[in-house]
Design an enzyme around this catalytic site. Sequence first.
Site, PDB file in Angstrom:
ATOM      1  N   GLY A 130       0.832  -1.193   0.000  1.00 13.59           N
ATOM      2  CA  GLY A 130       0.000   0.000   0.000  1.00 13.59           C
ATOM      3  C   GLY A 130       0.868   1.244   0.000  1.00 13.59           C
ATOM      4  O   GLY A 130       2.094   1.172   0.049  1.00 13.59           O
ATOM      5  N   ASP A 131       0.224   2.404  -0.110  1.00 12.66           N
ATOM      6  CA  ASP A 131       0.929   3.698  -0.107  1.00 12.66           C
ATOM      7  C   ASP A 131       1.889   3.836  -1.289  1.00 12.66           C
ATOM      8  O   ASP A 131       2.888   4.546  -1.196  1.00 12.66           O
ATOM      9  CB  ASP A 131       1.710   3.894   1.203  1.00 12.66           C
ATOM     10  N   GLY A 174      -3.334   7.082  -5.876  1.00 14.43           N
ATOM     11  CA  GLY A 174      -4.176   8.258  -6.053  1.00 14.43           C
ATOM     12  C   GLY A 174      -3.662   9.188  -7.122  1.00 14.43           C
ATOM     13  O   GLY A 174      -4.437   9.675  -7.964  1.00 14.43           O
ATOM     14  N   HIS A 190      -5.234   8.140  -0.250  1.00 14.35           N
ATOM     15  CA  HIS A 190      -4.691   8.368  -1.582  1.00 14.35           C
ATOM     16  C   HIS A 190      -4.375   9.857  -1.711  1.00 14.35           C
ATOM     17  O   HIS A 190      -5.273  10.693  -1.679  1.00 14.35           O
ATOM     18  CB  HIS A 190      -5.687   7.928  -2.656  1.00 14.35           C
ATOM     19  N   THR A 191      -3.086  10.173  -1.820  1.00 21.11           N
ATOM     20  CA  THR A 191      -2.650  11.576  -1.881  1.00 21.11           C
ATOM     21  C   THR A 191      -2.686  12.062  -3.323  1.00 21.11           C
ATOM     22  O   THR A 191      -2.129  11.433  -4.219  1.00 21.11           O
ATOM     23  CB  THR A 191      -1.231  11.718  -1.305  1.00 21.11           C
ATOM     24  N   THR A 200      -5.347  -6.376   5.297  1.00 17.05           N
ATOM     25  CA  THR A 200      -6.636  -5.754   5.500  1.00 17.05           C
ATOM     26  C   THR A 200      -7.694  -6.858   5.476  1.00 17.05           C
ATOM     27  O   THR A 200      -7.357  -8.045   5.374  1.00 17.05           O
ATOM     28  CB  THR A 200      -6.914  -4.671   4.445  1.00 17.05           C
ATOM     29  N   THR A 207      -3.141   7.914   9.402  1.00 16.04           N
ATOM     30  CA  THR A 207      -2.768   7.873  10.814  1.00 16.04           C
ATOM     31  C   THR A 207      -1.680   8.862  11.199  1.00 16.04           C
ATOM     32  O   THR A 207      -1.550   9.218  12.374  1.00 16.04           O
ATOM     33  CB  THR A 207      -2.264   6.465  11.184  1.00 16.04           C
ATOM     34  N   LYS A 229       7.791   8.095  -7.172  1.00 21.92           N
ATOM     35  CA  LYS A 229       8.747   8.671  -6.225  1.00 21.92           C
ATOM     36  C   LYS A 229      10.212   8.379  -6.554  1.00 21.92           C
ATOM     37  O   LYS A 229      11.052   8.272  -5.660  1.00 21.92           O
ATOM     38  CB  LYS A 229       8.426   8.219  -4.799  1.00 21.92           C
ATOM     39  N   LEU A 230      10.523   8.253  -7.838  1.00 24.60           N
ATOM     40  CA  LEU A 230      11.924   8.046  -8.218  1.00 24.60           C
ATOM     41  C   LEU A 230      12.784   9.227  -7.776  1.00 24.60           C
ATOM     42  O   LEU A 230      13.958   9.054  -7.410  1.00 24.60           O
ATOM     43  CB  LEU A 230      12.031   7.850  -9.732  1.00 24.60           C
ATOM     44  N   GLY A 262       7.562  13.311  -9.030  1.00 23.75           N
ATOM     45  CA  GLY A 262       7.017  14.333  -8.135  1.00 23.75           C
ATOM     46  C   GLY A 262       5.548  14.077  -7.909  1.00 23.75           C
ATOM     47  O   GLY A 262       4.915  13.308  -8.646  1.00 23.75           O
TER      48      GLY A 262
END
Length: 425
Positions: free
Chosen positions: A12-13, A17, A41-42, A240, A302, A332-333, A415
């Site tokens: 996850g993460d 998103g 989801h950011t 989950t 959280t 996120k490279l 980014g």
Amino acid sequence: MKNCAIVGINWGDEGKGRMVDLLTEKYDIVVRFQGGGNAGHTVVNEYGKFMLHLLPSGVFRKDVLNILGNGVALDPENLWLEMQEVIEKGVRITPENLKISDRASILLPWHRELDALEEQRLQEKKFGSTKQGIAPFYSDKFQKKTILAGELFYPEELKAHLMDLLEWKNLTLTKVYGAEPYTKEKLEMWMNAYCEKIKPFICDTTAVLEKAKKEGKGILFEAQLGSLRDLDYGIYPYTTSSNTTAAYIPIGSGLPSAEVSDVVGVVKAYSTCVGEGPFVCEMFGEEAIQLREAGFEYGAKTGRPRRVGPIDIVATKYGIKVQAATEIALTKLDVLSYMEKIPVCTHYMLGGKQTDEFPFPVALQEAKPVIEYFDGWKCDISGVRTWDDLPKQAKDYVSFIETAIGCPITYISVGPERDSIIIRK
């Protein structure tokens, strides 16, 4: 038009998103088909920065219909509050662009309380729950002890059903945990405060999706969490309580005839994990602190510091298999730009032998990572928009991962912004 699923490959993460927000411009409908408000989801776009927990990530695109399917743990309180936060930023949310399945079960306030009580009882053996009521909710759903969203349109039957559930649930709260019972008045106040507000959005979404399919509209299915958190295929019991895989789409979306040709698996350029359970590639000490800070790795729901590590080839290959992913989005490279040498977990050691197979959950506790290092690029790549403009070391890193996992990397995120992307199609 081809349908597409955006799914998580690891714990996850991974950045689902931002990928949904990016790709939704090509689709007519976005559907959340499982999970609840226990993950975030950011999304960063022209409206600002958002952490969505229940709303589909397509809500920011005009003329896109967003659907919460019957497989979702529908928390009216958190959903309504989230809707207000998004609306306040100038995003339009109406029954025209957001629809909720009448067959979605409602997560009731006692589910969150039971989640916290059970974690408290487990103490050091806790699962690391987000305490959003997910496990108690799905447990009740499979015991046929929830109410369906569509029942809100049948007030007399709903009242009788709720009183039956209240009596049953108070037995657990008082006799098992020694907690205070819920009252009829407290429950009715909660129903009026939140369930009545989301009522205009509830409808037969299966009919909506069937009509859309006949009209040839494109549907994007948005998953929550990742392969390794799947109830059946994940690191059980540290998973989950729903199925996070693309295979669950026809059931959880409310479109049993759904055909998904493209499955975009999202993989972070390094590994992160929120919660308890085995995490073979985990970093510790200063090395972990540096990576966590560079990537701002804190839980979207959280705020907990995420556990971090190098990209895990063994776990990623397994996640791709579980999701039947057809392509990969590597996110996120840019975070790795500070590293002189970039670690990669290429294999596991288990029982004195090297393995490339992801172990059975119990055996994971004994697995050790085999780490190899790659040259870093030591420069800012957040402005790069083409593959050719990436530094050689970055291209070498991506190419190694692509070969090792056996799945094409077609998107590279550098980014959080919508346009911070390299497309290799």
